[in-house]
Design a protein around this motif. Structure first.
Motif, PDB file in Angstrom:
ATOM      1  N   SER A 117      50.076  39.835  34.600  1.00 21.05           N
ATOM      2  CA  SER A 117      49.880  38.981  35.763  1.00 21.05           C
ATOM      3  C   SER A 117      50.219  39.680  37.066  1.00 21.05           C
ATOM      4  O   SER A 117      50.011  39.113  38.142  1.00 21.05           O
ATOM      5  CB  SER A 117      50.742  37.714  35.635  1.00 21.05           C
ATOM      6  OG  SER A 117      52.100  38.057  35.488  1.00 21.05           O
ATOM      7  N   SER A 118      50.728  40.930  36.993  1.00 21.32           N
ATOM      8  CA  SER A 118      51.120  41.581  38.246  1.00 21.32           C
ATOM      9  C   SER A 118      51.148  43.103  38.174  1.00 21.32           C
ATOM     10  O   SER A 118      51.035  43.763  39.209  1.00 21.32           O
ATOM     11  CB  SER A 118      52.507  41.092  38.683  1.00 21.32           C
ATOM     12  OG  SER A 118      53.495  41.468  37.738  1.00 21.32           O
ATOM     13  N   LEU A 119      51.320  43.684  37.003  1.00 19.43           N
ATOM     14  CA  LEU A 119      51.518  45.131  36.897  1.00 19.43           C
ATOM     15  C   LEU A 119      50.231  45.898  37.194  1.00 19.43           C
ATOM     16  O   LEU A 119      49.126  45.370  37.060  1.00 19.43           O
ATOM     17  CB  LEU A 119      52.025  45.485  35.497  1.00 19.43           C
ATOM     18  CG  LEU A 119      53.360  44.878  35.091  1.00 19.43           C
ATOM     19  CD1 LEU A 119      53.688  45.233  33.647  1.00 19.43           C
ATOM     20  CD2 LEU A 119      54.482  45.340  36.020  1.00 19.43           C
ATOM     21  N   SER A 120      50.381  47.157  37.574  1.00 20.02           N
ATOM     22  CA  SER A 120      49.237  47.986  37.930  1.00 20.02           C
ATOM     23  C   SER A 120      48.371  48.280  36.704  1.00 20.02           C
ATOM     24  O   SER A 120      48.806  48.960  35.764  1.00 20.02           O
ATOM     25  CB  SER A 120      49.699  49.301  38.553  1.00 20.02           C
ATOM     26  OG  SER A 120      48.601  50.190  38.696  1.00 20.02           O
ATOM     27  N   VAL A 121      47.154  47.778  36.720  1.00 24.28           N
ATOM     28  CA  VAL A 121      46.221  48.028  35.621  1.00 24.28           C
ATOM     29  C   VAL A 121      45.779  49.491  35.633  1.00 24.28           C
ATOM     30  O   VAL A 121      45.579  50.100  34.588  1.00 24.28           O
ATOM     31  CB  VAL A 121      45.019  47.072  35.721  1.00 24.28           C
ATOM     32  CG1 VAL A 121      43.986  47.359  34.628  1.00 24.28           C
ATOM     33  CG2 VAL A 121      45.484  45.625  35.615  1.00 24.28           C
ATOM     34  N   LEU A 150      42.568  41.219  32.039  1.00 25.04           N
ATOM     35  CA  LEU A 150      42.059  39.855  31.878  1.00 25.04           C
ATOM     36  C   LEU A 150      43.267  38.937  32.026  1.00 25.04           C
ATOM     37  O   LEU A 150      44.015  38.734  31.082  1.00 25.04           O
ATOM     38  CB  LEU A 150      41.387  39.654  30.522  1.00 25.04           C
ATOM     39  CG  LEU A 150      40.039  40.327  30.288  1.00 25.04           C
ATOM     40  CD1 LEU A 150      39.557  40.065  28.861  1.00 25.04           C
ATOM     41  CD2 LEU A 150      38.999  39.825  31.297  1.00 25.04           C
ATOM     42  N   HIS A 151      43.482  38.441  33.228  1.00 21.74           N
ATOM     43  CA  HIS A 151      44.661  37.632  33.530  1.00 21.74           C
ATOM     44  C   HIS A 151      44.347  36.167  33.268  1.00 21.74           C
ATOM     45  O   HIS A 151      43.722  35.487  34.086  1.00 21.74           O
ATOM     46  CB  HIS A 151      45.087  37.858  34.978  1.00 21.74           C
ATOM     47  CG  HIS A 151      46.266  37.054  35.394  1.00 21.74           C
ATOM     48  ND1 HIS A 151      46.541  36.738  36.706  1.00 21.74           N
ATOM     49  CD2 HIS A 151      47.266  36.471  34.663  1.00 21.74           C
ATOM     50  CE1 HIS A 151      47.637  36.009  36.768  1.00 21.74           C
ATOM     51  NE2 HIS A 151      48.090  35.825  35.545  1.00 21.74           N
ATOM     52  N   SER A 161      43.070  25.762  31.259  1.00 20.75           N
ATOM     53  CA  SER A 161      42.831  26.480  32.502  1.00 20.75           C
ATOM     54  C   SER A 161      41.355  26.853  32.637  1.00 20.75           C
ATOM     55  O   SER A 161      40.682  27.151  31.652  1.00 20.75           O
ATOM     56  CB  SER A 161      43.682  27.745  32.544  1.00 20.75           C
ATOM     57  OG  SER A 161      43.344  28.546  33.664  1.00 20.75           O
ATOM     58  N   THR A 162      40.866  26.840  33.864  1.00 21.82           N
ATOM     59  CA  THR A 162      39.455  27.171  34.091  1.00 21.82           C
ATOM     60  C   THR A 162      39.271  28.495  34.830  1.00 21.82           C
ATOM     61  O   THR A 162      38.154  28.820  35.231  1.00 21.82           O
ATOM     62  CB  THR A 162      38.778  26.049  34.900  1.00 21.82           C
ATOM     63  OG1 THR A 162      39.491  25.851  36.128  1.00 21.82           O
ATOM     64  CG2 THR A 162      38.767  24.743  34.119  1.00 21.82           C
ATOM     65  N   LEU A 163      40.339  29.259  34.995  1.00 17.68           N
ATOM     66  CA  LEU A 163      40.277  30.511  35.752  1.00 17.68           C
ATOM     67  C   LEU A 163      40.765  31.684  34.917  1.00 17.68           C
ATOM     68  O   LEU A 163      41.726  31.569  34.170  1.00 17.68           O
ATOM     69  CB  LEU A 163      41.144  30.399  37.015  1.00 17.68           C
ATOM     70  CG  LEU A 163      41.329  31.682  37.843  1.00 17.68           C
ATOM     71  CD1 LEU A 163      40.011  32.093  38.491  1.00 17.68           C
ATOM     72  CD2 LEU A 163      42.408  31.487  38.910  1.00 17.68           C
ATOM     73  N   ILE A 164      40.087  32.822  35.058  1.00 18.23           N
ATOM     74  CA  ILE A 164      40.580  34.106  34.544  1.00 18.23           C
ATOM     75  C   ILE A 164      40.310  35.159  35.614  1.00 18.23           C
ATOM     76  O   ILE A 164      39.190  35.271  36.116  1.00 18.23           O
ATOM     77  CB  ILE A 164      39.894  34.522  33.228  1.00 18.23           C
ATOM     78  CG1 ILE A 164      40.162  33.507  32.122  1.00 18.23           C
ATOM     79  CG2 ILE A 164      40.374  35.925  32.802  1.00 18.23           C
ATOM     80  CD1 ILE A 164      39.431  33.813  30.814  1.00 18.23           C
ATOM     81  N   GLU A 165      41.338  35.907  35.980  1.00 19.47           N
ATOM     82  CA  GLU A 165      41.158  37.040  36.885  1.00 19.47           C
ATOM     83  C   GLU A 165      40.722  38.258  36.082  1.00 19.47           C
ATOM     84  O   GLU A 165      41.394  38.658  35.129  1.00 19.47           O
ATOM     85  CB  GLU A 165      42.467  37.376  37.602  1.00 19.47           C
ATOM     86  CG  GLU A 165      42.722  36.584  38.856  1.00 19.47           C
ATOM     87  CD  GLU A 165      43.952  37.072  39.600  1.00 19.47           C
ATOM     88  OE1 GLU A 165      43.855  37.289  40.811  1.00 19.47           O
ATOM     89  OE2 GLU A 165      45.014  37.230  38.969  1.00 19.47           O
ATOM     90  N   ALA A 213      45.320  38.661  43.071  1.00 17.51           N
ATOM     91  CA  ALA A 213      45.151  37.604  44.071  1.00 17.51           C
ATOM     92  C   ALA A 213      46.052  36.417  43.762  1.00 17.51           C
ATOM     93  O   ALA A 213      46.835  35.969  44.593  1.00 17.51           O
ATOM     94  CB  ALA A 213      43.685  37.165  44.127  1.00 17.51           C
ATOM     95  N   SER A 214      45.982  35.941  42.529  1.00 18.43           N
ATOM     96  CA  SER A 214      46.664  34.690  42.181  1.00 18.43           C
ATOM     97  C   SER A 214      48.183  34.818  42.156  1.00 18.43           C
ATOM     98  O   SER A 214      48.897  33.995  42.732  1.00 18.43           O
ATOM     99  CB  SER A 214      46.174  34.182  40.831  1.00 18.43           C
ATOM    100  OG  SER A 214      46.463  35.133  39.825  1.00 18.43           O
ATOM    101  N   SER A 215      48.707  35.851  41.490  1.00 17.65           N
ATOM    102  CA  SER A 215      50.156  35.993  41.394  1.00 17.65           C
ATOM    103  C   SER A 215      50.775  36.273  42.752  1.00 17.65           C
ATOM    104  O   SER A 215      51.837  35.745  43.096  1.00 17.65           O
ATOM    105  CB  SER A 215      50.526  37.113  40.416  1.00 17.65           C
ATOM    106  OG  SER A 215      50.193  36.757  39.100  1.00 17.65           O
TER     107      SER A 215
END
Length: 291
Positions: free
Chosen positions: A127-131, A147-148, A156-160, A196-198
């Motif tokens: 959810s936050s670490l450098s991919v 794939l967050h 939930s309806t969202l995936i980053e 964006a989200s986190s």
């Protein structure tokens, strides 16, 4: 504007999930109800059995609610658990869902990659670490992305979709297609601290915690202000309880180290984590979850 699913997009027939906690079980649930055969790998037999039960419990609820047209027997036949990474050898995609620790994730991902075929895909649920940093540890970084998923995954309806510097265009297109075939909406972001989200969610939550710490308002009233005033479905402090205060603390510390002191965790958050007040999973956080 809604974008079309790429014509060649399809969910791999067999999808692996590393880690069968709340998030991992939810990810397995999502792929199973989309038609994939799912294998969950855990650290030992007890954890594997607990993961299996979490997935089956979730599938059972989907059957009861009518959110899937298949019966539980059909769905459960597509779910297996293992303690051996060799179970990933037939997977077309594996999603890593171990705790939010960079060294742990890097070690887990390299171990998984060793078991995959050269044309399989690999993703992290960080959810936050450098991919991009995680990709740099891999032999085939172009076949890796973020794939967050969001908790609870089935609802939930969202995936980053987080694109590392090394992620191929082919994978970027495929990942967006997988998300839409799961019945969710993809938000595609370049790799950056907190994505964006986190980044936005944690910023709001940390300020809400400071307001509680300063006695500005109660946790309940702060959340009510955001729900009624800004139409958030859930307030930032209740969301923190659902995510886990320990998880939020880890993300905040990472964002502080990369983006500066504006993400410094309030002492209130540190104190609650030290006391074991981790949110819903412990029964207490900013709210009482014992009932």
């Amino acid at each position: 504007m809604t974008t079309a699913i790429p014509s060649a997009a399809h969910i791999p027939d067999i999808v692996g999930v590393l880690g069968g906690g709340r998030m991992g079980a939810g990810i397995a649930h999502a792929f199973c109800t989309a038609g994939a055969t799912v294998v969950v790998v855990e650290r030992d037999d007890d954890a594997a059995e607990a993961a299996r039960q979490r997935v089956l419990d979730g599938l059972g609820k989907s059957v009861q609610r009518g959110t899937t047209s298949e019966d539980l027997q059909t769905l459960s036949a597509r779910v297996s658990v293992s303690v051996d990474y060799a179970a990933f050898e037939t997977c077309g995609l594996v999603v890593e869902a171990v705790p939010e620790d960079a060294e742990l994730k890097a070690a887990a991902l390299t171990a998984v990659e060793e078991r995959l075929t050269s044309n399989a895909w690999l993703a992290t649920n960080t959810s936050s670490l450098s991919v991009s940093s995680l990709a740099g540890k891999l032999q085939r970084p172009e076949r890796f992305c973020g794939l967050h998923f969001f908790n609870p995954v089935p609802a939930s309806t969202l995936i980053e979709v987080v694109l590392a510097q090394q992620t191929s265009d082919e994978l970027a297109d495929a990942a967006r297609g997988w998300v839409e075939l799961l019945g969710k909406t993809p938000v595609v972001v370049k790799d950056a601290p907190g994505f964006a989200s986190s980044r936005l969610g944690v910023a709001i939550a940390l300020e809400a915690m400071r307001m509680v710490e300063e006695g500005v308002a109660s946790a309940e009233d702060i959340d009510t202000a955001m729900v009624l005033g800004y139409k958030h479905p859930v307030g930032p402090l209740r969301t923190t309880d659902l995510v886990g205060l320990d998880v939020r603390l880890g993300i905040a510390e990472y964002l502080e180290s990369t983006l500066g002191e504006r993400f410094a965790p309030p002492q209130l958050l540190r104190d609650k984590v030290a006391r074991g007040e981790l949110g819903r999973k412990s029964g207490k956080g900013f709210f009482d979850w014992t009932e």
